[in-house]
Design an enzyme around this catalytic site. Structure first.
Site, mmCIF file in Angstrom:
data_model
loop_
_atom_site.group_PDB
_atom_site.id
_atom_site.type_symbol
_atom_site.label_atom_id
_atom_site.label_comp_id
_atom_site.label_asym_id
_atom_site.label_seq_id
_atom_site.Cartn_x
_atom_site.Cartn_y
_atom_site.Cartn_z
ATOM 1 C CD GLU A 2 -23.774 -20.709 15.908
ATOM 2 O OE1 GLU A 2 -22.820 -19.979 16.182
ATOM 3 O OE2 GLU A 2 -24.761 -20.310 15.288
ATOM 4 C CG ASP B 59 -26.661 -18.581 17.429
ATOM 5 O OD1 ASP B 59 -27.058 -19.434 18.243
ATOM 6 O OD2 ASP B 59 -25.733 -17.798 17.678
ATOM 7 C CG ASP C 273 -27.751 -15.196 12.972
ATOM 8 O OD1 ASP C 273 -27.379 -16.365 12.715
ATOM 9 O OD2 ASP C 273 -27.112 -14.425 13.690
ATOM 10 C CD GLU D 57 -21.968 -15.779 9.550
ATOM 11 O OE1 GLU D 57 -20.978 -16.330 9.050
ATOM 12 O OE2 GLU D 57 -22.520 -14.804 9.027
ATOM 13 C CE1 TYR E 198 -28.614 -15.662 18.482
ATOM 14 C CE2 TYR E 198 -29.712 -14.371 16.790
ATOM 15 C CZ TYR E 198 -28.629 -15.115 17.211
ATOM 16 O OH TYR E 198 -27.561 -15.307 16.369
ATOM 17 N NE ARG F 54 -24.179 -12.351 16.893
ATOM 18 C CZ ARG F 54 -23.798 -13.406 17.601
ATOM 19 N NH1 ARG F 54 -24.639 -14.415 17.756
ATOM 20 N NH2 ARG F 54 -22.612 -13.470 18.156
ATOM 21 C CG HIS G 91 -39.510 -14.139 16.842
ATOM 22 N ND1 HIS G 91 -40.463 -15.084 17.085
ATOM 23 C CD2 HIS G 91 -38.672 -14.181 17.907
ATOM 24 C CE1 HIS G 91 -40.231 -15.674 18.237
ATOM 25 N NE2 HIS G 91 -39.147 -15.146 18.754
#
Length: 863
Positions: free
Chosen positions: A9, A82, A84, A86, A307, A309, A354
């Site tokens: 991203e 990423d 997730d 999104e 990560y 989020r 995770h």
């Protein structure tokens, strides 16, 4: 030629990963979302299974083109956005774009996710690719559609009923309601008086405090003593009973263990960073993103945290092993927990990541890399490192003691005091980290007491009655609001920063002493939505909708039926409210009493440009009089007297030397002084208090500035040469022309000015101005650029629904539409696909014409 193309991203992450993968891999960035909903009617087609029409995000077109060019030279494509929903959606959108162009033929396409950006983790992830998750993409599309439809329909309704530029959102609005309800609790709160009786004690030449816990044989409660008379009677009785000495009734000794807090999730990181560092949720996530994507600490860029989020509390076994090794090295075996602590995620809606947020390498100590980090990066990394290390350390152990002391004789009417004390025996994790708290109540047990045993005599050296008043519930801080949102299940941690940012951007809330206060417009919007859209701002409804979206993400629920259940009753309610509720009902006028001069009623209400006081009504023969509220005044609090003061404007302050009348007033753009036909803005002076002498000073300063601004004047031609903010320029009020650097502005002739103006473009008048719109759109008024309102590009003049359907969760660079129309098509019962396909285009949109709505301010509806 690189055989493999990897898409992430951000360019920062691309640079770090490229270093780890080597020359056989080309790594490019998508710069966030590459597609968004088309900015017009039918973007979400409610009559055809909620098919969604997309277009390329204009500002990211060049990045998509760069990816296309690189893909032609590659054999394999790795989508590594990423980990997730999104990120999954960004990968899917890029996949759909490239597939539609025929650029994936003969190419291997795989999805990989990086939970941390280190050499080992990146290479392990590349060795374990998977396919795109349809369930995660569907969950993101469902959320996008819901937020689009809510903002797309509720926001224009607010423009009509309240004022332009407002927004409502599926998650933003319940969050606003939470803040406003706290304001209502505070306003309705009635303080109660109560008294406590404290004692000053001494034993073995050591002084310590105590407090009254039993009086006349009854337990002392908060409201046992509610007046000073009662408190003084108790003081006198206690002194008479004790006669200067108390007897120890009993000593209760215990050992208390306090365990460390678990490692950070997104929510708890935002809360602690707000408490300890003073960071906003938005700043916390921005700095955390930098630490995740990679920072050069001396040997090239490396990701410093996992990560950021995540709702998970889990730590990888390898990470736990590293942490425990670091603890032994730094704090010895006594600092280590006997067994590795395994934390269970309590949230039933834990997101896809995770692991908890942790350092990628516990051995990278904050102090060792401070010189390589920016100040904010260092502070946040230190916080994460300390919390993570502390979670595997030994508990803190306290020896606690409670001593009960008798005043006078024992019996049914006895009087007892208590002294509490505690001693830290083993600091354990406290030597590294201690979790912060919101609105902490002072603990009176943190004292070291002298050794005592039953029957000992203790001196009573003083009795101190203290007056207290109950306090209203505290306003939300950023940390406590995030905590409340999580507890209610409103939104998800990754969206909290954007929710709070939107509330501030819309001026629904102010921040005073780091606490949220609802503004007048915020209260009106919240009350309107709570009264007429009760279900949709209900906390439980919002939480259940989040549960349903989570169920879509796990494949337990289908997304189209979920939207169908939501849409029909929602749009019916919007239509009913639009036709049945008047603007006057929404304005929530408050009566202030009669005007003492005219006898007409006075009221305070919300207008298109803010709150104001009105004398008279629209039905009177004479027009009503209006006066805007002053900064800091609130609609709920302004008094009759304060309202009358507002009508002192305009004030006459005399005349200038030329005989021009001087007045002062407040206009749409703020306070000003007027002399003759000219105006001067007041930057610091109060129009209610400015003196005639000061007004003349302001006028003189203005005249001097204007004189210095004018270099040349050709009045017959309507041309001037002026000093501007960025240097001298020529103007005829239609065009502005730059002056060549080698030309002295004072030496310009009229002919030279006319030549330079002829070559200059016609001026535009603001982003939403008519001339600007014509220049951008051409004769037919159609946009030649597409959606760009939220991307920073100039946008065409908006139609009724402009800029209200922007993405409401993490924006990831995804802009809101620049030109939209209010959706008029109503839902009909559509056939439900068991597994609805992922649409990249929808059938033809409804031809129903939208009703006009007021033009909005720049902005978009968000969660």
């Amino acid at each position: 030629m690189s055989a493999n193309l990897v898409i992430v991203e951000s360019p920062a992450k691309a640079k770090t990963i490229k270093k780890y993968l080597g020359k056989d891999f080309e790594v490019l960035a998508s710069y966030g979302h590459v597609r968004d909903l088309v900015p017009k009617e039918g973007a979400v087609d409610t009559e055809h299974n909620f098919a969604m029409k997309y277009q390329v995000v204009e500002r990211n077109q060049k990045h998509v083109d760069a990816i296309s060019r690189a893909l032609k030279k590659a054999d394999s494509l790795f989508l590594a956005t990423d980990p997730d929903r999104e990120g999954e959606a960004i990968s899917w959108h890029l996949y759909e774009l490239l597939k539609a162009k025929g650029e994936l033929e003969g190419k291997a396409v795989q999805r990989v996710v990086f939970y941390e950006i280190t050499k080992t983790s990146v290479r392990e992830a590349m060795a374990q690719p998977r396919e795109l998750s349809v369930d995660l993409v569907n969950a993101q599309q469902a959320r996008r559609a819901l937020d689009f439809l809510v903002g797309f329909n509720l926001s224009p309704l607010l423009w009509k009923k309240v004022r332009p530029g407002l927004s409502a959102g599926r998650v933003q609005s319940p969050a606003l309601r939470m803040i406003c309800e706290r304001e209502d609790e505070i306003a309705a709160f009635i303080a109660r008086e109560y008294w406590t009786i404290d004692a000053e004690l001494e034993h073995s030449e050591q002084k310590f405090p105590g407090k009254l816990v039993e009086y006349g044989g009854a337990k002392v409660e908060q409201f046992s003593f509610t007046t000073e008379t009662q408190a003084r009677d108790v003081e006198r009785t206690l002194r008479e009973a004790a006669k200067g000495t108390l007897t120890v009734l009993g000593v209760d000794r215990k050992q208390r263990r306090r365990n460390p807090a678990p490692p950070f999730t997104t929510s708890t990181l935002q809360q602690e960073a707000a408490r300890k560092l003073g960071f906003s949720a938005q700043k916390t996530m921005r700095v955390a993103q930098q630490l995740y994507e990679g920072v050069d600490i001396g040997e090239g860029a490396v990701g410093l945290i996992s990560y950021m989020r995540t709702d998970s509390l889990n730590l990888a076994q390898e990470a736990i092993g590293q942490i425990r090794d670091v603890i032994v090295q730094l704090y010895g075996k006594d600092g280590l927990a006997e067994e590795p602590r395994i934390y269970k995620t309590k949230s039933k809606n834990a997101q896809e990541a995770h692991e908890a947020i942790r350092p990628t390498a516990a051995g990278v100590l904050p102090n060792d890399i401070e010189k390589n980090l920016e100040a904010d990066q260092f502070r946040l990394y230190s916080l994460i490192w300390k919390r993570t290390v502390a979670c595997q350390m030994a508990p803190a152990i306290f020896d606690t003691v409670a001593v009960e002391l008798l005043a006078g004789s024992d019996g049914p009417q006895r009087t007892v005091l208590r002294a509490n004390g505690s001693t830290l025996v083993k600091p354990g994790y406290i030597s590294v980290y201690q979790e912060g708290m919101d609105d902490v109540v002072q603990d009176d047990s943190d004292h070291v007491l002298p050794p005592m045993q039953e029957g000992d005599r203790v001196k009573l050296t003083g009795v101190v009655p203290t007056q207290h008043f109950t306090e209203p519930p505290p306003r939300f801080s950023e940390a406590s609001l995030v905590k409340a949102l999580e507890e209610y299940g409103i939104g998800r941690p990754s969206t909290y920063a954007s929710i709070i940012s939107t509330l501030r951007d819309r001026e629904y809330v102010d921040i005073e002493s780091r606490r949220f206060t609802a503004t007048d417009i915020g209260k009106i919007v919240s009350r309107f939505l709570t009264q007429y859209f009760t279900t949709y701002v209900d906390y439980d409804f919002t939480a259940k909708m989040e549960d349903s979206l989570d169920a879509v993400a796990t494949g337990e629920q289908e997304w189209v039926p979920l939207l169908e259940r939501f849409w029909k009753p929602f749009i019916d309610l919007v239509t009913h409210t639009e036709t049945s509720v008047s603007r006057e009902e929404v304005a929530q006028a408050r009566d202030l009493g009669p005007d003492p001069v005219s006898g007409k009623p006075m009221s305070v209400r919300m207008g298109r440009f803010g709150p104001f006081v009105q004398i008279g009504t629209k039905d009177d023969e004479d027009k009503p009089r209006f006066a805007g509220l002053r900064p800091g005044q609130k609609m709920d609090l302004i008094t009759h007297g304060e309202a009358l003061e507002l009508f002192k404007l305009p004030r006459k302050l005399g005349t200038t030397a030329a005989g021009e009348e001087i007045t002062t007033n407040v206009g749409r753009f703020g306070p000003y002084v007027k002399y003759g036909a000219k105006y001067v803005s007041l930057k610091t002076d109060d129009p209610y208090e400015i003196s005639p002498e000061r007004a003349l000073e302001v006028i003189r300063d203005k005249e001097i500035a204007d004189a210095n601004r004018l270099i040349l004047d050709f009045p017959d031609a309507g041309i001037q040469v002026l000093n501007g903010r960025f240097g001298p320029y020529i103007t005829d009020k239609q065009r502005n022309a730059k002056i060549p650097k080698d030309k002295d502005p004072k030496s310009l002739t009229l002919e030279e000015c006319q030549t330079l103006l002829a070559a200059a473009p016609v001026r535009t008048f603001g982003k939403w101005g008519r001339k600007n719109a014509k220049a951008k759109n051409g004769k037919n008024g159609k946009s030649v650029k597409g959606a760009a309102a939220a991307s920073g590009a100039a946008a065409p003049a908006p139609t009724a629904g402009a800029a209200v359907a922007a993405k409401t969760a993490k924006t990831r660079g995804q802009p809101g539409p620049g030109t939209t129309q209010k959706l008029a098509a109503k839902a009909s019962k559509a056939a439900v696909n068991k597994k609805a396909p992922l649409h990249s285009a929808a059938p033809a949109a409804s031809k129903a014409k939208p009703k006009p709505a007021p033009k909005p301010k720049k902005g978009s509806a968000k969660e």
